[in-house]
Design a protein around this motif. Structure first.
Motif, mmCIF file in Angstrom:
data_model
loop_
_atom_site.group_PDB
_atom_site.id
_atom_site.type_symbol
_atom_site.label_atom_id
_atom_site.label_comp_id
_atom_site.label_asym_id
_atom_site.label_seq_id
_atom_site.Cartn_x
_atom_site.Cartn_y
_atom_site.Cartn_z
ATOM 1 N N PHE A 185 0.972 -1.110 0.215
ATOM 2 C CA PHE A 185 0.016 0.012 -0.056
ATOM 3 C C PHE A 185 0.820 1.258 0.112
ATOM 4 N N TYR A 186 1.843 1.207 0.881
ATOM 5 C CA TYR A 186 2.681 2.236 0.854
ATOM 6 C C TYR A 186 3.526 2.555 -0.502
ATOM 7 N N GLY A 187 3.837 1.472 -1.062
ATOM 8 C CA GLY A 187 4.525 1.434 -2.568
ATOM 9 C C GLY A 187 3.715 1.989 -3.475
ATOM 10 N N ALA A 188 2.385 1.623 -3.413
ATOM 11 C CA ALA A 188 1.575 2.118 -4.342
ATOM 12 C C ALA A 188 1.411 3.761 -3.980
ATOM 13 N N GLY A 189 1.181 4.126 -2.643
ATOM 14 C CA GLY A 189 1.291 5.592 -2.448
ATOM 15 C C GLY A 189 2.619 6.399 -2.822
ATOM 16 N N SER A 190 3.689 5.804 -3.024
ATOM 17 C CA SER A 190 4.955 6.454 -3.539
ATOM 18 C C SER A 190 4.693 6.549 -4.956
ATOM 19 N N LEU A 191 4.330 5.374 -5.625
ATOM 20 C CA LEU A 191 4.149 5.991 -7.066
ATOM 21 C C LEU A 191 3.077 7.056 -7.294
ATOM 22 N N LEU A 192 2.073 6.943 -6.575
ATOM 23 C CA LEU A 192 1.085 7.838 -6.723
ATOM 24 C C LEU A 192 1.542 9.301 -6.598
ATOM 25 N N SER A 193 2.314 9.342 -5.675
ATOM 26 C CA SER A 193 2.894 10.689 -5.286
ATOM 27 C C SER A 193 3.632 11.218 -6.535
ATOM 28 N N TYR A 194 4.398 10.377 -7.178
ATOM 29 C CA TYR A 194 5.054 10.946 -8.430
ATOM 30 C C TYR A 194 4.415 11.141 -9.355
ATOM 31 N N LEU A 195 3.164 10.293 -9.605
ATOM 32 C CA LEU A 195 2.363 10.609 -10.494
ATOM 33 C C LEU A 195 1.758 11.955 -10.725
ATOM 34 N N VAL A 196 1.225 12.116 -9.450
ATOM 35 C CA VAL A 196 0.324 13.469 -9.502
ATOM 36 C C VAL A 196 1.104 14.656 -9.396
ATOM 37 N N GLU A 197 2.453 14.688 -9.250
ATOM 38 C CA GLU A 197 3.146 15.741 -9.490
ATOM 39 C C GLU A 197 3.324 16.139 -11.059
ATOM 40 N N LYS A 198 3.102 15.101 -11.928
ATOM 41 C CA LYS A 198 3.279 15.223 -13.338
ATOM 42 C C LYS A 198 1.825 15.609 -14.031
ATOM 43 N N GLU A 199 0.981 15.181 -13.458
ATOM 44 C CA GLU A 199 -0.494 15.129 -14.176
ATOM 45 C C GLU A 199 -1.579 15.143 -13.269
ATOM 46 N N THR A 200 -2.705 15.408 -13.637
ATOM 47 C CA THR A 200 -3.700 15.573 -12.708
ATOM 48 C C THR A 200 -4.889 14.160 -13.110
ATOM 49 N N PHE A 201 -4.963 13.221 -12.209
ATOM 50 C CA PHE A 201 -5.763 12.124 -12.381
ATOM 51 C C PHE A 201 -7.090 12.188 -11.507
ATOM 52 N N ASN A 202 -7.740 11.052 -11.882
ATOM 53 C CA ASN A 202 -8.969 10.763 -11.095
ATOM 54 C C ASN A 202 -8.821 9.640 -10.301
ATOM 55 N N LEU A 203 -8.611 9.852 -9.165
ATOM 56 C CA LEU A 203 -8.315 8.931 -8.116
ATOM 57 C C LEU A 203 -9.437 8.245 -7.476
ATOM 58 N N SER A 204 -9.614 6.765 -7.503
ATOM 59 C CA SER A 204 -10.566 6.141 -6.735
ATOM 60 C C SER A 204 -10.233 6.245 -5.409
ATOM 61 N N ASP A 205 -11.103 5.959 -4.316
ATOM 62 C CA ASP A 205 -10.976 6.170 -2.784
ATOM 63 C C ASP A 205 -9.888 5.600 -2.440
ATOM 64 N N ALA A 206 -9.541 4.215 -2.742
ATOM 65 C CA ALA A 206 -8.389 3.383 -2.493
ATOM 66 C C ALA A 206 -7.249 3.986 -2.886
#
Length: 244
Positions: free
Chosen positions: A159-180
């Motif tokens: 879960f932490y690893g996925a959060g790490s990737l998300l942190s880098y992704l949202v720096e670059k682009e705006t996404f529609n994130l599911s609640d999870a």
């Protein structure tokens, strides 16, 4: 705006629903960390298999000196296989096909294999993975982050690893994130622990240490952003290879 979804554990994967999507699988302790390291260290490819029987079957189809068998079952090294950690594989993996069998991560990879594009990632290469996803997948395909979990249960490190990737992704682009996915991002951003402290505090981390794993393996897995290797599953050959 592209969607990002998150799956908590491999048992929640519905293979048919992966079709047409971009999937990224995490098994921080240790399958996807081992895959990243093996390709960084010069492995020809990685065959991520369901179990030791499939690993031996794959080995019979390859030249005897062209592969290495590595794997664990419930945290214990499979008899006749190498321990699936970088310390053991680094001296011998260059130029070889790594046949890897693990309790959770390689199963999650196989269950996700109907995705149109399938990657494996870890803390080591999340920063580079985010860059690759944004640059190479510019359409409206949904991105699915797959946490392997363990034996039917959620694991904090994935879960932490996925959060790490998300942190880098949202720096670059705006996404529609599911609640999870949003929860994983908030968890990652709100945690005061270092990556090593987080891994050291997990149930799986402690189990592996009790089984005799050295602390250096946790410290290696925690080196966030230290590698640039992109690991992609090839649908035709069923191999994970480094993206050139």
């Amino acid at each position: 705006m592209r969607n990002i979804q998150l799956i908590f554990k491999k048992e929640d994967i519905e293979p048919e629903q992966m079709k047409g999507k971009v999937a990224v699988v995490f098994d921080i302790l240790f399958a996807t960390t081992t895959i990243t390291a093996a390709l960084e260290d010069g492995a020809e490819s990685v065959f991520a298999v369901y179990d030791q029987a499939q690993a031996r079957e794959k080995a019979r189809s390859l030249d005897e000196d062209s592969y290495i068998l590595a794997g664990e079952e419930q945290g214990r090294t499979i008899d006749g296989f190498y321990h699936p950690l970088r310390t053991y594989l680094n001296p011998i993996v260059k130029g070889k096909h790594l046949i890897l069998s693990t309790t959770n991560g390689t199963v999650a990879i196989n269950r996700s294999s109907q995705a149109e594009h399938l990657y494996t990632s870890s803390l080591l290469n999340n920063r580079e993975m985010a860059k690759h996803l944004v640059e190479q997948h510019k359409g409206d395909q949904t991105i699915v982050l797959v946490c392997s979990g363990t034996s039917g249960h959620f694991t904090m490190e994935d879960f932490y690893g996925a959060g790490s990737l998300l942190s880098y992704l949202v720096e670059k682009e705006t996404f529609n994130l599911s609640d999870a996915a949003q929860t994983a991002l908030q968890f990652y951003n709100g945690l005061s622990l270092s990556p090593y402290e987080l891994l050291r505090s997990t149930k799986i981390g402690n189990i592996l240490l009790d089984f005799g794993m050295h602390e250096r393996e946790l410290k290696f897995a925690a080196q966030e952003g230290s590698l640039h290797t992109i690991c992609k599953y090839d649908q035709d050959s069923r191999q994970i290879k480094e993206v050139e």
